[in-house]
Design an enzyme around this catalytic site. Structure first.
Site, PDB file in Angstrom:
ATOM      1  N   HIS A 125       0.818  -1.214   0.000  1.00  0.00           N
ATOM      2  CA  HIS A 125       0.000   0.000   0.000  1.00  0.00           C
ATOM      3  C   HIS A 125       0.856   1.269   0.000  1.00  0.00           C
ATOM      4  O   HIS A 125       0.428   2.299  -0.526  1.00  0.00           O
ATOM      5  CB  HIS A 125      -1.004  -0.060   1.156  1.00  0.00           C
ATOM      6  CG  HIS A 125      -2.010  -1.170   0.957  1.00  0.00           C
ATOM      7  ND1 HIS A 125      -2.675  -1.785   1.988  1.00  0.00           N
ATOM      8  CD2 HIS A 125      -2.439  -1.782  -0.186  1.00  0.00           C
ATOM      9  CE1 HIS A 125      -3.481  -2.725   1.489  1.00  0.00           C
ATOM     10  NE2 HIS A 125      -3.355  -2.745   0.171  1.00  0.00           N
ATOM     11  N   HIS A 176      -6.951  -7.895  -8.488  1.00  0.00           N
ATOM     12  CA  HIS A 176      -7.390  -8.765  -7.385  1.00  0.00           C
ATOM     13  C   HIS A 176      -7.767  -7.826  -6.233  1.00  0.00           C
ATOM     14  O   HIS A 176      -6.940  -7.532  -5.362  1.00  0.00           O
ATOM     15  CB  HIS A 176      -6.262  -9.690  -6.933  1.00  0.00           C
ATOM     16  CG  HIS A 176      -5.776 -10.651  -7.985  1.00  0.00           C
ATOM     17  ND1 HIS A 176      -5.026 -10.270  -9.059  1.00  0.00           N
ATOM     18  CD2 HIS A 176      -5.933 -12.004  -8.094  1.00  0.00           C
ATOM     19  CE1 HIS A 176      -4.733 -11.339  -9.800  1.00  0.00           C
ATOM     20  NE2 HIS A 176      -5.270 -12.404  -9.240  1.00  0.00           N
ATOM     21  N   SER A 178      -6.628  -1.973  -1.065  1.00  0.00           N
ATOM     22  CA  SER A 178      -6.144  -1.184  -2.207  1.00  0.00           C
ATOM     23  C   SER A 178      -7.269  -0.409  -2.916  1.00  0.00           C
ATOM     24  O   SER A 178      -7.043   0.749  -3.301  1.00  0.00           O
ATOM     25  CB  SER A 178      -5.377  -2.086  -3.180  1.00  0.00           C
ATOM     26  OG  SER A 178      -6.089  -3.263  -3.481  1.00  0.00           O
ATOM     27  N   GLU A 226     -12.568  -8.786  -9.236  1.00  0.00           N
ATOM     28  CA  GLU A 226     -12.526  -9.713  -8.096  1.00  0.00           C
ATOM     29  C   GLU A 226     -13.423 -10.895  -8.460  1.00  0.00           C
ATOM     30  O   GLU A 226     -14.499 -10.710  -9.021  1.00  0.00           O
ATOM     31  CB  GLU A 226     -13.009  -9.008  -6.814  1.00  0.00           C
ATOM     32  CG  GLU A 226     -13.239  -9.882  -5.610  1.00  0.00           C
ATOM     33  CD  GLU A 226     -12.015 -10.674  -5.131  1.00  0.00           C
ATOM     34  OE1 GLU A 226     -10.949 -10.097  -4.925  1.00  0.00           O
ATOM     35  OE2 GLU A 226     -12.161 -11.912  -4.954  1.00  0.00           O
ATOM     36  N   ASP A 235     -12.421 -13.197 -13.769  1.00  0.00           N
ATOM     37  CA  ASP A 235     -11.053 -13.640 -13.535  1.00  0.00           C
ATOM     38  C   ASP A 235     -10.070 -12.505 -13.830  1.00  0.00           C
ATOM     39  O   ASP A 235     -10.153 -11.837 -14.867  1.00  0.00           O
ATOM     40  CB  ASP A 235     -10.747 -14.843 -14.430  1.00  0.00           C
ATOM     41  CG  ASP A 235      -9.299 -15.256 -14.313  1.00  0.00           C
ATOM     42  OD1 ASP A 235      -8.908 -15.735 -13.242  1.00  0.00           O
ATOM     43  OD2 ASP A 235      -8.534 -15.056 -15.282  1.00  0.00           O
ATOM     44  N   ASP A 264      -2.294  -8.358  -7.718  1.00  0.00           N
ATOM     45  CA  ASP A 264      -2.057  -8.764  -6.324  1.00  0.00           C
ATOM     46  C   ASP A 264      -2.692 -10.124  -6.047  1.00  0.00           C
ATOM     47  O   ASP A 264      -3.613 -10.243  -5.239  1.00  0.00           O
ATOM     48  CB  ASP A 264      -2.655  -7.669  -5.422  1.00  0.00           C
ATOM     49  CG  ASP A 264      -2.416  -7.945  -3.943  1.00  0.00           C
ATOM     50  OD1 ASP A 264      -1.475  -8.689  -3.611  1.00  0.00           O
ATOM     51  OD2 ASP A 264      -3.187  -7.404  -3.122  1.00  0.00           O
TER      52      ASP A 264
HETATM   53  C1  SAM Z   1      -4.339 -10.525  -1.745  1.00  0.00           C
HETATM   54  S1  SAM Z   1      -6.052 -10.387  -1.977  1.00  0.00           S
HETATM   55  C2  SAM Z   1      -6.277  -8.763  -2.584  1.00  0.00           C
HETATM   56  C3  SAM Z   1      -5.996  -7.651  -1.621  1.00  0.00           C
HETATM   57  C4  SAM Z   1      -6.192  -6.255  -2.176  1.00  0.00           C
HETATM   58  N1  SAM Z   1      -5.513  -6.086  -3.457  1.00  0.00           N
HETATM   59  C5  SAM Z   1      -5.669  -5.223  -1.209  1.00  0.00           C
HETATM   60  O1  SAM Z   1      -4.484  -4.867  -1.278  1.00  0.00           O
HETATM   61  O2  SAM Z   1      -6.448  -4.745  -0.384  1.00  0.00           O
HETATM   62  C6  SAM Z   1      -6.298 -11.370  -3.419  1.00  0.00           C
HETATM   63  C7  SAM Z   1      -7.737 -11.394  -3.913  1.00  0.00           C
HETATM   64  O3  SAM Z   1      -7.756 -12.031  -5.183  1.00  0.00           O
HETATM   65  C8  SAM Z   1      -8.969 -12.733  -5.316  1.00  0.00           C
HETATM   66  N2  SAM Z   1      -8.769 -13.719  -6.398  1.00  0.00           N
HETATM   67  C9  SAM Z   1      -8.160 -14.928  -6.341  1.00  0.00           C
HETATM   68  N3  SAM Z   1      -8.095 -15.474  -7.570  1.00  0.00           N
HETATM   69  C10 SAM Z   1      -8.632 -14.562  -8.424  1.00  0.00           C
HETATM   70  C11 SAM Z   1      -8.809 -14.518  -9.839  1.00  0.00           C
HETATM   71  N4  SAM Z   1      -8.412 -15.534 -10.625  1.00  0.00           N
HETATM   72  N5  SAM Z   1      -9.387 -13.438 -10.375  1.00  0.00           N
HETATM   73  C12 SAM Z   1      -9.785 -12.384  -9.594  1.00  0.00           C
HETATM   74  N6  SAM Z   1      -9.645 -12.362  -8.248  1.00  0.00           N
HETATM   75  C13 SAM Z   1      -9.066 -13.436  -7.681  1.00  0.00           C
HETATM   76  C14 SAM Z   1      -9.193 -13.318  -3.952  1.00  0.00           C
HETATM   77  O4  SAM Z   1     -10.572 -13.619  -3.784  1.00  0.00           O
HETATM   78  C15 SAM Z   1      -8.705 -12.174  -3.045  1.00  0.00           C
HETATM   79  O5  SAM Z   1      -9.784 -11.357  -2.688  1.00  0.00           O
END
Ligand code: SAM
Length: 288
Positions: free
Chosen positions: A19, A42, A100, A118, A147, A168
């Site tokens: 962040h 993500h 984020s 997401e 995705d 992420d």
């Molecule tokens: C590390 S967290 C994100 C944290 C966020 N970026 C933050 O900094 O506040 C990863 C996220 O990716 C999502 N996720 C996992 N696989 C995914 C995919 N193939 N496509 C989109 N989102 C996905 C998960 O559900 C999770 O919410």
């Protein structure tokens, strides 16, 4: 397989690094009077309750934001970041931690745009709730339940063209490393002016994975490539993650120097066992 929920990890040392880098890059985009696009591949839920059962399970924020949020540092980026967290916790007790999407939403100007991707249905629902109640009903923000790797390519190059993509993944699936590399290479061809920031974990038992990711990026001769890593003390065996890194493509001018100063200031807040490195993969390493 979507078992990862960021609520268990919110505000940990990896979030602090990610962040700070995110806000630093957004500040650079804000420094010009031209609109930009922010893409969060993500997104997670947008904001996290550190009093929730998930967050209390391992209290991961104890090694991250809990150590930092009272900082009186005069480093501009560190104070901006802690100021954002304090603004969410006006009673002086740390309970809410911005993800984020929320950190980026606070940076948007009238002409800027934000795409939030997401896949997890519960996280998307929370993101929409936070979008409506925290981030405001806002036509500058598009939320996509899709995705990340497919969606990111589908919506690029974005309009406005100037901008930043944060990638992420949770790396629950080790294929994510290869997917990140494939996606970033395609993204770079489609959107050469875009800044891309990729988060990755430093894992005690799988050290080869982060090394592989960095060398895969280094081989591709990507423009203005920077890697910034924060290591903390080795954690108990079952934690496994002893630090994390960010790979940045099209890193802005003197971003390395800025992050060196900010992470130097951060070291004074974190525990003695912490350290950071900044390097351009394939060239000189700066240690702190
Ligand atoms: C590390 S967290 C994100 C944290 C966020 N970026 C933050 O900094 O506040 C990863 C996220 O990716 C999502 N996720 C996992 N696989 C995914 C995919 N193939 N496509 C989109 N989102 C996905 C998960 O559900 C999770 O919410």
């Amino acid at each position: 397989m979507l078992s990862y929920r960021h609520g268990y990890h919110a505000g940990n040392h990896a979030d602090v690094l990610k962040h700070l880098v995110l806000l630093g890059l957004l500040q650079r985009l804000l420094s010009k009077d031209k609109p930009f696009t922010y893409i969060d591949s993500h997104s997670g839920a947008g904001v996290y309750d550190l009093n929730s059962a998930e967050a209390r399970l391992n209290t991961e924020h104890a090694s991250g934001i809990s150590r930092v949020w009272h900082s009186r540092s005069d480093d501009p980026l560190l104070s901006l970041y802690v100021g954002r967290v304090r603004a969410l916790n006006e009673d002086g007790r740390l309970r809410w931690y911005p993800g984020s999407p929320m950190l980026a939403a606070d940076c948007l100007r009238a002409e800027d745009h934000m795409h939030l991707l997401e896949l997890h249905p519960a996280e998307v629902e929370e993101l929409r709730f936070n979008h409506l109640h925290g981030l405001g009903t806002d036509d500058r923000v598009s939320i996509h339940q899709r995705d990340a790797f497919e969606g990111l390519l589908a919506i690029t190059p974005p309009e406005p063209r100037r901008g930043l993509a944060l990638i992420d993944p949770a790396y629950e699936d080790k294929q994510d490393y290869q997917k990140v590399v494939n996606t970033v290479l395609k993204l770079q061809r489609r959107w050469p002016v875009g800044i891309v920031a990729v988060w990755y974990p430093l894992l005690a038992r799988q050290r080869d994975r982060s090394a592989w990711l960095k060398s895969a990026f280094a081989r591709e001769n990507l423009p203005d490539l920077l890697s910034i890593e924060l290591s903390v003390e080795e954690q108990a065996e079952d934690f496994g993650m002893h630090g994390s890194g960010m790979l940045i493509i099209n890193a802005p001018w003197q971003f390395r120097e800025q992050m060196q100063a900010t992470l130097g200031a951060l070291m004074k807040e974190l525990s003695a066992g912490c350290s950071f490195t900044i390097d351009s993969p394939g060239s000189v390493v700066t240690r702190g």
